[in-house]
Design a protein around this motif. Sequence first.
Motif, PDB file in Angstrom:
ATOM      1  N   ASN A 273     -47.132  20.979 -38.503  1.00 30.52           N
ATOM      2  CA  ASN A 273     -46.417  20.675 -39.985  1.00 30.52           C
ATOM      3  C   ASN A 273     -44.892  20.882 -39.790  1.00 30.52           C
ATOM      4  OD1 ASN A 273     -48.929  19.662 -40.917  1.00 30.52           O
ATOM      5  ND2 ASN A 273     -49.720  21.721 -41.610  1.00 30.52           N
ATOM      6  N   LYS A 276     -43.056  18.531 -38.753  1.00 25.80           N
ATOM      7  CA  LYS A 276     -42.874  17.218 -39.834  1.00 25.80           C
ATOM      8  C   LYS A 276     -42.226  17.185 -40.786  1.00 25.80           C
ATOM      9  CE  LYS A 276     -47.253  16.522 -39.107  1.00 25.80           C
ATOM     10  NZ  LYS A 276     -49.267  16.301 -39.535  1.00 25.80           N
ATOM     11  N   TYR A 277     -41.745  18.465 -41.226  1.00 20.28           N
ATOM     12  CA  TYR A 277     -41.014  18.569 -42.458  1.00 20.28           C
ATOM     13  C   TYR A 277     -39.552  19.124 -41.921  1.00 20.28           C
ATOM     14  CZ  TYR A 277     -39.955  20.663 -47.447  1.00 20.28           C
ATOM     15  OH  TYR A 277     -38.861  21.098 -48.597  1.00 20.28           O
ATOM     16  N   ASN A 280     -37.719  15.900 -37.179  1.00 17.89           N
ATOM     17  CA  ASN A 280     -38.226  14.125 -36.471  1.00 17.89           C
ATOM     18  C   ASN A 280     -39.869  14.809 -36.522  1.00 17.89           C
ATOM     19  OD1 ASN A 280     -38.704  11.437 -36.172  1.00 17.89           O
ATOM     20  ND2 ASN A 280     -36.657  11.727 -34.824  1.00 17.89           N
ATOM     21  N   PRO A 281     -40.001  13.597 -37.286  1.00  9.36           N
ATOM     22  CA  PRO A 281     -41.860  13.614 -37.705  1.00  9.36           C
ATOM     23  C   PRO A 281     -42.338  12.985 -36.401  1.00  9.36           C
ATOM     24  CG  PRO A 281     -41.026  12.870 -39.743  1.00  9.36           C
ATOM     25  CD  PRO A 281     -39.806  12.755 -39.077  1.00  9.36           C
ATOM     26  N   ASN A 282     -41.174  11.883 -35.168  1.00 12.48           N
ATOM     27  CA  ASN A 282     -41.517  11.630 -34.367  1.00 12.48           C
ATOM     28  C   ASN A 282     -42.342  12.631 -32.927  1.00 12.48           C
ATOM     29  OD1 ASN A 282     -41.597   8.959 -35.784  1.00 12.48           O
ATOM     30  ND2 ASN A 282     -39.692   8.824 -35.789  1.00 12.48           N
ATOM     31  N   THR A 284     -43.544  14.702 -33.464  1.00  8.01           N
ATOM     32  CA  THR A 284     -44.566  15.586 -33.039  1.00  8.01           C
ATOM     33  C   THR A 284     -45.987  15.709 -31.996  1.00  8.01           C
ATOM     34  OG1 THR A 284     -44.565  15.461 -36.045  1.00  8.01           O
ATOM     35  CG2 THR A 284     -46.685  16.355 -34.867  1.00  8.01           C
TER      36      THR A 284
END
Length: 307
Positions: A273, A276-277, A280-282, A284
């Motif tokens: 998490n 993601k914050y 880069n959420p990509n 994850t």
Amino acid sequence: MINRTLIRIKALQILYSFYLSGGTKASVASNNLTMALDKSYHLYKLMVLVPYYVKVKAERRKEIELEKRSSDMELVKKLDIIIASPYVAILEADPDFIAECETLIPAREEFTDYFSNILSFLLREEEEDSMPLPAEDFDSHKEFWKRIYKRFILDNDEWFAILQDSSIFWNDDIEIVMSFVLKVVNGMKEDTALSRLLRPQYNGNEEREFGTQLVSQAILNEEEYRALISKYFRNWDKERVAEIEYLILQLAITEAIHFPTIATSVTMNEYLNLVKYYSNPNNTNYINGILHQAIMDLKAEGRILGA
């Protein structure tokens, strides 16, 4: 009030700042984390009292209006609704808490001006985005202040900017702290004392020590854990991995090794998490793959004793 999710966020911020400033002593980072969590608790108290501070502004506005030669009595009636709020009366019934909070609020005009802005909004004539004043009953006032919190505290960029300018330790606190403030609001009843609803800063010594141990162990074992993490960068240029991602993995490995009572599935979810914050959420899935394999290998080696 301080939960482990907030502690992990603060630990990541403190660790990033520690390395950025060239820090060498783990004790300094641990002390900074304690200070940051103290500030989060101060914010909790401040936000609980937002209705009280708006009421104080209403009292002053009423005084000014009544001093006029021709007072606007309709305005005075509106002010009286805010001043006589049965919800605010519960806050006022704990003067020791109010006095304590007065010492915590930064001496910045932005805070008092913001409470004045909330009051001005409540006194506006009927417009499309106006908010009707509540009826006399307690439940109406309770729901009224919940709407105020949502509009002016939780989802408001101006409030966020004020906090950000006032304390570097209040970054990213609002959503988590607000969840605890709303627990106070939801628990409010006419015959309930505020002291029964306020949460202590920590639920116990285990929570208090979790963050400082996490940061200390991450720094003390930095070289070993970073070398371990680097082994899993297959087919990936390590130089392209963001520093924040290294730190997230470093903290996750630290927690998995040194806190066997925390399930590794919980640890992985919490730090993913943060990816993601803060990154880069990509990435994850990529970080998840590294963390999953590292933890599996450490379990096989007997270095992670938890589930």
